[in-house]
Design a protein around this motif. Structure first.
Motif, PDB file in Angstrom:
ATOM      1  N   VAL A   1     -11.458 -39.674  22.719  1.00  0.00           N
ATOM      2  CA  VAL A   1     -10.668 -38.448  22.599  1.00  0.00           C
ATOM      3  C   VAL A   1     -11.175 -37.600  21.441  1.00  0.00           C
ATOM      4  O   VAL A   1     -11.266 -36.367  21.543  1.00  0.00           O
ATOM      5  CB  VAL A   1      -9.172 -38.788  22.420  1.00  0.00           C
ATOM      6  N   GLY A   2     -11.537 -38.244  20.316  1.00  0.00           N
ATOM      7  CA  GLY A   2     -12.056 -37.488  19.180  1.00  0.00           C
ATOM      8  C   GLY A   2     -13.328 -36.734  19.517  1.00  0.00           C
ATOM      9  O   GLY A   2     -13.504 -35.571  19.132  1.00  0.00           O
ATOM     10  N   ILE A   3     -14.245 -37.383  20.246  1.00  0.00           N
ATOM     11  CA  ILE A   3     -15.472 -36.708  20.667  1.00  0.00           C
ATOM     12  C   ILE A   3     -15.152 -35.574  21.631  1.00  0.00           C
ATOM     13  O   ILE A   3     -15.726 -34.471  21.549  1.00  0.00           O
ATOM     14  CB  ILE A   3     -16.438 -37.718  21.310  1.00  0.00           C
TER      15      ILE A   3
ATOM     16  N   TYR B   1     -12.493 -37.334  14.909  1.00  0.00           N
ATOM     17  CA  TYR B   1     -12.636 -35.880  14.959  1.00  0.00           C
ATOM     18  C   TYR B   1     -13.040 -35.327  13.592  1.00  0.00           C
ATOM     19  O   TYR B   1     -13.954 -34.502  13.477  1.00  0.00           O
ATOM     20  CB  TYR B   1     -11.329 -35.249  15.417  1.00  0.00           C
ATOM     21  N   ILE B   2     -12.352 -35.791  12.539  1.00  0.00           N
ATOM     22  CA  ILE B   2     -12.673 -35.300  11.198  1.00  0.00           C
ATOM     23  C   ILE B   2     -14.091 -35.673  10.807  1.00  0.00           C
ATOM     24  O   ILE B   2     -14.850 -34.854  10.257  1.00  0.00           O
ATOM     25  CB  ILE B   2     -11.656 -35.851  10.182  1.00  0.00           C
ATOM     26  N   ALA B   3     -14.477 -36.915  11.100  1.00  0.00           N
ATOM     27  CA  ALA B   3     -15.818 -37.363  10.742  1.00  0.00           C
ATOM     28  C   ALA B   3     -16.884 -36.560  11.476  1.00  0.00           C
ATOM     29  O   ALA B   3     -17.869 -36.100  10.878  1.00  0.00           O
ATOM     30  CB  ALA B   3     -15.966 -38.850  11.044  1.00  0.00           C
TER      31      ALA B   3
ATOM     32  N   GLY C   1     -17.316 -32.708  31.624  1.00  0.00           N
ATOM     33  CA  GLY C   1     -16.927 -34.064  31.988  1.00  0.00           C
ATOM     34  C   GLY C   1     -16.332 -34.821  30.818  1.00  0.00           C
ATOM     35  O   GLY C   1     -15.349 -35.568  30.965  1.00  0.00           O
ATOM     36  N   LEU C   2     -16.903 -34.636  29.632  1.00  0.00           N
ATOM     37  CA  LEU C   2     -16.399 -35.300  28.441  1.00  0.00           C
ATOM     38  C   LEU C   2     -15.000 -34.809  28.098  1.00  0.00           C
ATOM     39  O   LEU C   2     -14.085 -35.608  27.832  1.00  0.00           O
ATOM     40  CB  LEU C   2     -17.358 -35.035  27.282  1.00  0.00           C
TER      41      LEU C   2
END
Length: 527
Positions: A77-79, A159-161, A281-282
């Protein structure tokens, strides 16, 4: 200069006194009572390898399974969020935040209603109470419910990283033919640390989540501690807690180390250089994960809570519990945030901060029921202590002890991250120490103070473990009543109460996040 030094010293003494009274005294009391009442037979009975080792292994398996599944979902989800457009990003963030702010035991009861023997998906089950070979009342079922509640922690970390790693270095490394060196020496150290810290936090939260273990009937090590605490068996509860405290302490110190090891961050953002089909897609798969893990369980809760007349009956019969919980959570969050702010201002030395950080986490690590026994040992006596024990103040002190580390770590991170130039300019201008703390340090730490207040409100509003033991006569909290009713099954009244409490926490969490974002833009001097 002397005045500043004296004020700082007085504040440190005051803070140490508060830490000793609120955090240390209950822990010392419960261990002292256990040592005085323990016998050799107690040690032999408690440390029965044939019984306790499997329970401890089961607890670690539940927490580890939840953390691994949350890691997979959270990183995905973060990506996906980093590649999404602004509107989609906001939608995914709101849904994931809703999942994080909703108590895990609400997800457990939603999965029981959806996945249990009389649930919506029962007719798909290949055999009794099983869906795709996994029973809801099982170790994997508990891990799935906990992962659905806690995966946003890892999603936020990922997400932050990803957002803050300088992507210009990636482009330069690709041009120079040193892409593998970039990944090994720059990208991975910066990305892995926060994600690993998030993994450890999820592991610890899942390890100590007694309500989910209890609702899904998974006999874990924590349930043994709760059983001993309910009978006020101090020696058994303390001795049982020792392996759990050691394991959790090691993991918590590792998480603190990883959080401090931030790597090399900038604010260059993400370069979406993938093909559009891959990016769509992601993002689509990320939306699917959030829908299934966060939105779908809440839809189940909301649909089961209908018709609206159920909410009217809820407010008629449980309005007092909801009101009391709101007021107490508001006071507790303010108290915890205030103590955390004072502590962050008082201890500026790195060693003293590290010591206070470790000490503040001890009441959380010994588990809620053991902390409750400590509060009983300290305050259940004649005199002023007894007056505290018979009032709602005992709940405020218990919550301040259990969740004080949240304020200590959160506000401390905000204070440590400030540039020293502001304080140096204030000293040169002759500003007094006290005024400098309010006008410079606290002003810059306002975003973190707001977030800590919201986090502690949510944690205290839904807390069960300690409140079950120390709540005074005549006071029933909404969380305790909901947890009690959940054992009778997911009927409409239970779902309406779960949805109402979740709505309160989501509203408070969203409001404090908006305040955090607004104040962060001001302190960072961004338009």
């Amino acid at each position: 200069m002397n005045e500043s030094r004296h004020l700082s010293r007085y504040l440190a003494i005051l803070t140490l006194s508060a830490v000793g009274l609120v955090l240390i005294l209950p822990v010392v009391a419960v261990y002292q009572r256990a040592i005085l009442t323990s016998t050799g037979a107690d040690f032999d009975a408690i440390f029965q390898f044939g019984r306790q080792a499997p329970l401890l292994a089961r607890s670690i398996a539940v927490a580890g399974g939840a953390a691994v599944l949350a890691l997979i979902l959270g990183v995905w989800v973060g990506i996906a969020v980093t590649r999404a457009h602004r509107i989609v990003k906001i939608a995914i963030g709101f849904a994931a935040g809703m999942s994080l702010l909703t108590p895990p035991y609400v997800f457990a009861i939603a999965w029981i209603d959806l996945w249990g023997p009389v649930g919506w998906l029962y007719h798909w089950a290949p055999e009794e109470t099983a869906l795709l070979g996994v029973a809801v009342y099982s170790l994997p079922g508990a891990a799935i419910a906990l992962a659905a509640a806690y995966y946003p922690i890892i999603a936020i970390a990922a997400y932050i990283a990803l957002r803050r790693v300088d992507q210009r270095w990636k482009e330069a490394a690709s041009i120079a033919g040193q892409y593998h060196s970039y990944v090994r020496e720059i990208a991975l150290p910066a990305i892995i640390s926060p994600i690993a810290a998030g993994f450890i936090v999820v592991f610890l939260l899942a390890l100590y989540d007694f309500p989910v273990h209890s609702l899904l009937q998974v006999n874990t090590y924590l349930i043994e501690i709760h059983a001993a605490s309910e009978y006020h068996n101090y020696s058994a509860a303390v001795l049982l807690s020792i392996p759990l405290v050691i394991i959790s302490g090691v993991f918590l110190i590792a998480a603190r180390t990883l959080i401090r090891n931030r790597g090399i961050y900038t604010d260059a953002g993400i370069m979406n250089d993938e093909p559009n089909s891959f990016r769509l897609g992601l993002v689509g798969s990320g939306c699917l994960v959030v829908t299934l893990a966060s939105i779908f369980p809440m839809v189940v809760v909301a649909s089961r809570a209908m018709p609206p007349a159920t909410f009217l009956r809820l407010f008629e019969t449980a309005g007092q519990e909801l009101g009391s919980s709101l007021i107490l959570a508001f006071i507790a969050a303010t108290l915890i945030t205030g103590l955390g702010t004072i502590s962050s201002l008082a201890f500026t030395n790195a060693r003293s901060r590290a010591a206070v950080d470790v000490v503040s986490a001890i009441p959380f690590l010994i588990s809620g029921p053991l902390l409750g026994l400590g509060m009983i040992a300290v305050y259940n006596r004649p005199g002023p202590a007894g007056m505290v024990y018979d009032s709602a103040a005992i709940l405020l002190l218990a919550w301040a002890a259990r969740f004080g580390f949240v304020a200590q770590w959160g506000i401390g991170a905000g204070v440590r991250g400030q540039a020293p130039s502001g304080r140096e300019a204030a000293r040169v201008a002759g500003v007094s120490w006290l005024r400098m703390q309010f006008a410079v340090v606290i002003a810059q730490a306002r975003p973190y103070i707001a977030m800590v207040w919201g986090a502690t409100f949510v944690l205290t509003f839904r807390e069960i473990d300690t409140a079950v033991l120390v709540a005074p006569p005549g006071l029933t909290l909404a969380s305790v009543r909901l947890f009690t009713l959940m054992h009778y099954g997911p009927d409409g009244y239970v779902m309406a109460m779960a949805l109402t409490m979740s709505a309160v926490m989501i509203t408070v969490g969203a409001s404090t996040y908006c305040l955090f974002a607004q104040w962060k833009r001001i302190t960072d001097a961004r338009p």
